[in-house]
Design an enzyme around this catalytic site. Structure first.
Site, PDB file in Angstrom:
ATOM      1  N   LYS A  88       0.909  -1.308   0.211  1.00 17.87           N
ATOM      2  CA  LYS A  88       0.147  -0.137  -0.074  1.00 17.87           C
ATOM      3  C   LYS A  88       0.944   1.433  -0.026  1.00 17.87           C
ATOM      4  O   LYS A  88       0.536   2.314  -0.717  1.00 17.87           O
ATOM      5  CB  LYS A  88      -0.907   0.081   1.117  1.00 17.87           C
ATOM      6  CG  LYS A  88      -1.943  -0.834   1.240  1.00 17.87           C
ATOM      7  CD  LYS A  88      -2.911  -0.711   2.359  1.00 17.87           C
ATOM      8  CE  LYS A  88      -4.119  -1.874   2.122  1.00 17.87           C
ATOM      9  NZ  LYS A  88      -5.084  -1.655   3.441  1.00 17.87           N
ATOM     10  N   ASP A 132      -6.139   0.967  11.847  1.00 20.48           N
ATOM     11  CA  ASP A 132      -7.290   0.115  11.869  1.00 20.48           C
ATOM     12  C   ASP A 132      -7.518  -0.970  12.962  1.00 20.48           C
ATOM     13  O   ASP A 132      -8.226  -1.919  12.851  1.00 20.48           O
ATOM     14  CB  ASP A 132      -7.532  -0.557  10.538  1.00 20.48           C
ATOM     15  CG  ASP A 132      -6.457  -1.508  10.559  1.00 20.48           C
ATOM     16  OD1 ASP A 132      -5.607  -1.821  11.240  1.00 20.48           O
ATOM     17  OD2 ASP A 132      -6.535  -2.419   9.518  1.00 20.48           O
ATOM     18  N   CYS A 190     -12.321  -6.340  13.372  1.00 20.59           N
ATOM     19  CA  CYS A 190     -12.460  -5.177  12.426  1.00 20.59           C
ATOM     20  C   CYS A 190     -12.294  -5.878  10.905  1.00 20.59           C
ATOM     21  O   CYS A 190     -12.993  -5.138  10.136  1.00 20.59           O
ATOM     22  CB  CYS A 190     -10.994  -4.458  12.518  1.00 20.59           C
ATOM     23  SG  CYS A 190     -10.497  -3.977  14.376  1.00 20.59           S
ATOM     24  N   CYS A 250      -0.858  11.294  30.341  1.00 22.47           N
ATOM     25  CA  CYS A 250      -0.749  12.772  30.368  1.00 22.47           C
ATOM     26  C   CYS A 250      -1.143  13.478  31.656  1.00 22.47           C
ATOM     27  O   CYS A 250      -1.454  14.587  31.839  1.00 22.47           O
ATOM     28  CB  CYS A 250      -1.386  13.646  29.192  1.00 22.47           C
ATOM     29  SG  CYS A 250      -3.219  13.432  29.282  1.00 22.47           S
TER      30      CYS A 250
END
Lengths: 271, 106
Positions: A88, A132, A190, A250
């Site tokens: 890809k 994905d 998925c 964070c």
């Protein structure tokens, strides 16, 4: 405001940016000077690459370890029928280079993992998550927060999409909204879930919008807001979220690096 | 009411709140929206919703009966644990509740 190193061809190519007060030659020069990493050259990555290339982002990194399959072509619009079986990153690179010779392309035919993510992220101004799977998504969130690199997140499911932008350093980050991915086995695989082909076009365009805004300093990014979209009833909404002081990347006591975390598909466990 | 909506408000005239479900939760419930009659709190509304949908309950609650970390419980778009009293947050006529999970497709 006529200088800023745009040549005559660039002033022509980007004229619809240059004539806008909000972008102008300065904003266009910032785009040409920017480097953006796009992780995933699939349904989301395709429109992200198209619009960032057209906008003249000077350097695009493309990371993907897959080859083109015929079932991708219903939505992954930078790949063509003749690309089936090719990496890809190769067909994505050719698309970008054919669209805009101003853009330098770096391809990384590799799975982004704990060992490779930091070097990739560190080398770019903005990261776009067009992956994905949950493992890559949480890894990218964590690596970007720790590297003080902003992240444009997007994800899709059948008719629904989500997009948000994590500011440099997080607070809030993706984990502040979704501290952990779903338990393994609780959400549909998925690869076997269908998706409306045009849906990633919409969400990827939102991610590209956010990346352009970050580079040019225009507007209000999706900081602390998860944009949600439903193609079936053509509705959009947003879910606000706050910095979580207990966030492991964070919050008040963050981890030092992604090496201290384990990332597996639909599961992350602290070691 | 469309086929994608299920109404569990059995008694006419009582206040009704609606659950909106996203992504895989929508499929587990077999509906995008579920109406619940006369709950006083978010927790009561959640109990009614999950009592009628076993597959949804398995996804939303962990072994201890707590809401799993990846599912946000929203009242009128805001997380009830951040902006409200959690599952004790009061609800009334017209409030929209939602269960909001992450998705991962790309």
């Amino acid at each position: 405001m006529s200088d800023l190193n745009l040549d005559a061809t660039q002033l022509d190519r980007y004229s619809r940016h240059v004539i806008m007060d909000e972008v102008g030659p300065g904003g266009q020069a910032a785009l040409l000077d920017a480097s953006v990493l796009v992780v995933g050259a699939g349904g989301l990555g395709a429109p992200v690459l198209q619009y960032l290339a057209a906008a003249g982002v000077g350097r695009l990194g493309i990371a993907d370890d897959d080859v083109v399959e015929r079932s991708n072509l219903q939505r992954q619009v930078v790949h063509a029928d003749a690309d089936v079986g090719r990496p890809k990153v190769d067909s994505a690179r050719e698309f970008v280079e054919a669209l805009n010779p101003d853009v330098a392309v770096d391809t990384h035919q590799t799975r982004v993992d704990r060992d490779t993510v930091s070097d990739l992220v560190d080398d770019h101004d903005v990261v776009v998550d067009a992956s994905d799977n949950f493992a890559t998504r949480y890894l990218l969130n964590d690596a970007c927060v720790l590297a003080d690199t902003p992240l444009c997140h997007g994800a899709i499911y059948k008719f629904e999409g989500q997009a948000t932008t994590v500011p440099a350093g997080g607070a809030p980050c993706y984990r502040c909204l979704f501290p952990e991915p779903p338990e393994p086995g609780t959400v549909p695989d998925c690869a076997t879930t269908g998706v409306l082909g045009v849906l990633p076009g919409t969400i990827g365009a939102v991610q590209a919008t956010e990346a352009v805004k970050l580079v040019t300093g225009i507007g209000d990014p999706l900081h602390g807001r998860m944009f949600t979209y439903d193609a079936a009833d053509l509705s959009a909404d947003e879910v606000p979220y706050r910095a979580n002081p207990d966030c492991p990347v964070c919050g008040d006591d963050p981890v030092d690096s992604v090496a201290s975390q384990t990332y597996q598909e639909t599961c992350v466990v602290s070691e | 009411m469309g086929p994608s909506e299920i109404d569990f408000s059995e008694r006419d005239g009582l206040p009704v709140v609606h659950w909106k479900l996203f992504a895989d939760l929508r499929e587990r419930a077999g509906a995008e929206t579920v109406a619940v009659g006369d709950p006083r709190t978010v927790g009561e509304a959640l109990d009614v919703l999950l009592a009628e949908h076993d597959a949804l309950r398995e996804r939303v609650l962990d072994a201890d009966g707590d809401v799993v970390a990846d599912v946000n419980v929203l009242k009128n778009g805001a997380n009830v644990f951040d902006a409200g009293d959690g599952l004790d947050e009061p609800v009334g006529e017209g409030d929209e509740l939602a269960l909001f999970p992450p998705v991962s497709g790309g």
